[in-house]
Write an enzyme that holds these catalytic residues in place. Sequence first.
Site, mmCIF file in Angstrom:
data_model
loop_
_atom_site.group_PDB
_atom_site.id
_atom_site.type_symbol
_atom_site.label_atom_id
_atom_site.label_comp_id
_atom_site.label_asym_id
_atom_site.label_seq_id
_atom_site.Cartn_x
_atom_site.Cartn_y
_atom_site.Cartn_z
ATOM 1 N N GLY A 1 0.832 -1.198 0.000
ATOM 2 C CA GLY A 1 0.000 0.000 0.000
ATOM 3 C C GLY A 1 0.863 1.243 0.000
ATOM 4 O O GLY A 1 2.034 1.215 -0.389
ATOM 5 N N ALA B 1 -2.170 13.852 8.293
ATOM 6 C CA ALA B 1 -1.833 15.003 9.129
ATOM 7 C C ALA B 1 -2.630 16.237 8.743
ATOM 8 O O ALA B 1 -3.104 16.989 9.605
ATOM 9 C CB ALA B 1 -0.335 15.295 9.032
ATOM 10 N N ASP C 1 -6.330 11.128 14.187
ATOM 11 C CA ASP C 1 -6.477 9.707 13.881
ATOM 12 C C ASP C 1 -7.495 9.005 14.769
ATOM 13 O O ASP C 1 -8.086 8.003 14.361
ATOM 14 C CB ASP C 1 -5.129 8.991 13.995
ATOM 15 C CG ASP C 1 -4.147 9.437 12.921
ATOM 16 O OD1 ASP C 1 -4.548 10.222 12.040
ATOM 17 O OD2 ASP C 1 -2.985 9.015 12.970
ATOM 18 N N ALA D 1 4.074 -3.370 6.752
ATOM 19 C CA ALA D 1 3.436 -2.135 6.292
ATOM 20 C C ALA D 1 2.017 -2.444 5.815
ATOM 21 O O ALA D 1 1.644 -2.159 4.679
ATOM 22 C CB ALA D 1 4.252 -1.507 5.169
ATOM 23 N N HIS E 1 4.003 29.545 -18.453
ATOM 24 C CA HIS E 1 4.857 28.656 -19.249
ATOM 25 C C HIS E 1 6.318 29.079 -19.061
ATOM 26 O O HIS E 1 6.628 30.263 -19.024
ATOM 27 C CB HIS E 1 4.481 28.760 -20.730
ATOM 28 C CG HIS E 1 5.418 28.015 -21.630
ATOM 29 N ND1 HIS E 1 5.342 26.646 -21.801
ATOM 30 C CD2 HIS E 1 6.463 28.440 -22.384
ATOM 31 C CE1 HIS E 1 6.287 26.264 -22.636
ATOM 32 N NE2 HIS E 1 6.986 27.339 -23.004
#
Length: 315
Positions: free
Chosen positions: A31, A170, A162, A118, A294
Site C-alpha cells: 500500500g 496530518a 487519527d 506495512a 509557461h
Amino acid sequence: IPGIYYARVLDSRKALELRDLPERMVIVGGGIIGMEFAFIFSSLGVKVSVVEYLDTVLGGCDRDVSQEIGRAARRQGIHIYTNAKAEAIDQAVDGQCIVSFTQGKERMYLTAGRVLMAVGRQPNLTGVDLDALRIEPNESGRGIKVNEYMQTNIPHIYAIGDVTDRLLLAHVASRQGVVAVKHIMGQEIAMDYSAVPSAIFTDPEIALVGMSESTAEEEGISIEVGRFPFAANGKALTYGDTRGFVKVIENRNSGKIIGGAIVGPHATDLIPELTLAIQWGLTAEQIANTIHAHPTTAEAIQEAVLGTAGGAIHL
C-alpha cells in the site's frame, strides 16, 4: 502472522529509527506506506522485495496509477510479488529473517536482514477509557464517534485526528482542529471530506483528490476523463523526468471537476489546483480558460482538462 515480533521485524516508526541498512529487506504490504518505504530503501542501496496480498500495489488507486508506479518500482530494481499472502516470518541461525508466503498454490521464501510490516495503521486509543468518559465509539469500534463539527456525544468534548478513524492524514487532523476551534468560537463550519488531497511520496510522486475513475464508474456517474503525459510537458523535459501523467475526471452532466490524479514530477505540489477546483465546484471549462504560466508542470493540468473537451493542444 507468526514471527512479527522478532527484533528484526520493523513497523513504519521503527523503520525511521534504523542506524544501519540491511543488504536486503522484505516489505509486507504494497500500500502507500509500503511503497513509500520501498522507494526510500531502494534508493539507499537496499535490495527490496514487496509482498502484496492484492493483485496490484497501491490497491486504493486507479489501475493506471498503480501500474505506473509498479513499472517505476521494477525499473528501480524493486521486486514485487502480488497475489501473495504472507504466512510466517522465521529466524535463521545467522539472525536473518525468512519470510514465507503463498502465491497461488506455490509456497515461496525470501530471506532478508530486515522485514518491514506495512499493512496499515489504526487509531491509538491506548490509555483512553471511553466507557469511563461515557464517550461513544464509532460503528467500527476503532475510533471516537464525532459529528461534522468534531463534537463527541458529549457536546463540550471534541476529538480530532487519527482517533476519529476517518482519514489518517496530518492535514486532515489539522483541518479537523480548525473546524473544532471555530465551532467552539460559535462559527458553524462543518468538516468536509469531499476534497481531501492525498500525497504519496514514491518516485515518481503521486497525488490524488476527489473521486477516482473507478469509483465514479461504480456509482454510475457519467464522466469524461482527460489525460496528459508529462512526456509532452516542456518543464518536465527540462527536469529530465517525463514519467507519469495528469488525469482529470469531469462530471459530464454538470461539467464540474470531481476527481483527479497526478503521477510525476512535483505531483504533490500540483494537486492544490485540482483540490481547489473540486472544493468550490469549478468546471473543466473554467480551468481550461485560466492562463497557466509557461514553462511549468502546471500546464499539464490545463492540458488534461482540455482533454475532457476534445483534446489537449500540445499532444
